[in-house]
Design an enzyme around this catalytic site. Structure first.
Site, short mmCIF file in Angstrom:
data_model
loop_
_atom_site.label_atom_id
_atom_site.label_comp_id
_atom_site.label_asym_id
_atom_site.label_seq_id
_atom_site.Cartn_x
_atom_site.Cartn_y
_atom_site.Cartn_z
N CYS A 1 40.45 39.20 26.12
CA CYS A 1 39.01 39.37 26.32
C CYS A 1 38.73 40.64 27.13
CB CYS A 1 38.42 38.17 27.06
SG CYS A 1 38.36 36.64 26.14
N CYS B 1 53.80 56.15 35.24
CA CYS B 1 53.94 56.57 36.64
C CYS B 1 54.89 57.76 36.74
CB CYS B 1 54.45 55.41 37.48
SG CYS B 1 53.21 54.14 37.80
N CYS C 1 40.51 35.32 28.61
CA CYS C 1 41.94 35.59 28.58
C CYS C 1 42.15 37.09 28.73
CB CYS C 1 42.58 35.08 27.28
SG CYS C 1 42.21 36.05 25.81
N ASP D 1 55.24 47.78 33.26
CA ASP D 1 54.57 49.06 33.05
C ASP D 1 54.44 49.41 31.58
OD1 ASP D 1 57.18 49.56 32.44
OD2 ASP D 1 57.47 51.17 33.90
#
Length: 256
Positions: free
Chosen positions: A176, A189, A173, A130
């Site tokens: 990109c 979260c 990749c 995360d």
């Protein structure tokens, strides 16, 4: 190679009868090494399904301990695990689930100094962490090692999943996709919330794609991005272009 034992034949029977997997594919799974970054909401189903599938070796990496707030979505843990290192509790589950799987529990935080050693010898890396900086670190190391990367992320009611093999001429990749920003700040979260089953869905997708990278079946998923919106019950698949100027994999990389 040693053939599947009677117990393995019975355990993996539903894989073996699939023409796309068969005994050959199951043997590929048995000799494979998968590295799972993050034993949380995404990592829980990844770990369970890869162990059940008969991946020969699992390396679990997470420096966190189980907290009561994890239990709503990190279904590999129980109330009695609170305070326990996540990888220790997860490794115990793997051993109970499938004695044919070797498991390494690494209670460390991934950084640029240790990442290459942590993924050494891997056939696939699954990143469900995360933290954006860690994602970039893992992605760069997987690219350098030419190891397929399955990257999954969630937030609120949404998720995304991509498979990256950027060393291939026509495949992007991870950079990109996200660019070369050194860091990206965003709500976590803990701040925004996430509904538990979203992590289960994305983790299950990630486990499926990890298996696909080891024992190929169906269409190649590398270079595709799956976007899931569970408020609208909508799923989209995008094909990501390779960036010729990508500083990591491009043919004409820009200056860092």
């Amino acid at each position: 190679m040693t053939p599947l034992s009677p117990d393995e034949m019975a355990r993996y029977a539903r894989h073996i009868v699939l023409p796309e997997i068969g005994g050959t594919g199951q043997l590929r799974l048995r000799r494979a090494h998968a590295v799972v970054i993050g034993a949380g909401g995404i990592g829980s189903p990844v770990i369970q399904y890869l162990a059940a599938a008969g991946i020969g070796r699992l390396t679990l990496i997470d420096d966190d301990r189980v907290d009561a707030s994890n239990l709503q979505r990190q279904t590999i843990f129980a109330t009695t695990d609170i305070g326990t290192p996540k990888v220790a509790a997860a490794a115990a589950i793997v051993t109970r689930l499938n004695p044919h799987v070797a498991v390494d529990a690494c209670a460390v935080r991934v950084d640029r100094d240790n990442v290459r050693g942590l993924i050494d010898g891997a056939d696939v890396v699954i990143d469900g962490c995360d933290n954006f900086d860690t994602r970039l670190t893992v992605a760069d190391a997987a690219l350098a090692a030419r190891v397929p990367l399955v990257s999954a992320a969630v937030g609120r009611f949404e998720g995304q999943l991509g498979v990256f093999r950027g060393w291939e001429p026509s495949r992007p990749c991870y950079r990109c996709f996200v660019g070369d920003a050194p860091s990206r700040e965003g709500a976590t979260c803990a701040e925004e919330g996430v509904i538990g089953p979203v992590t289960g869905i994305l983790g299950s997708f990630a486990a499926l794609e990890a298996i696909r990278q080891i024992a190929p079946f169906g269409e190649d998923s590398a270079g595709k991005l799956v976007l899931i919106d569970l408020l609208a019950l909508r799923l989209r698949t995008l094909t990501l272009p390779k960036d010729p100027g990508c500083p990591a994999c491009g043919t004409s990389p820009r200056d860092p």
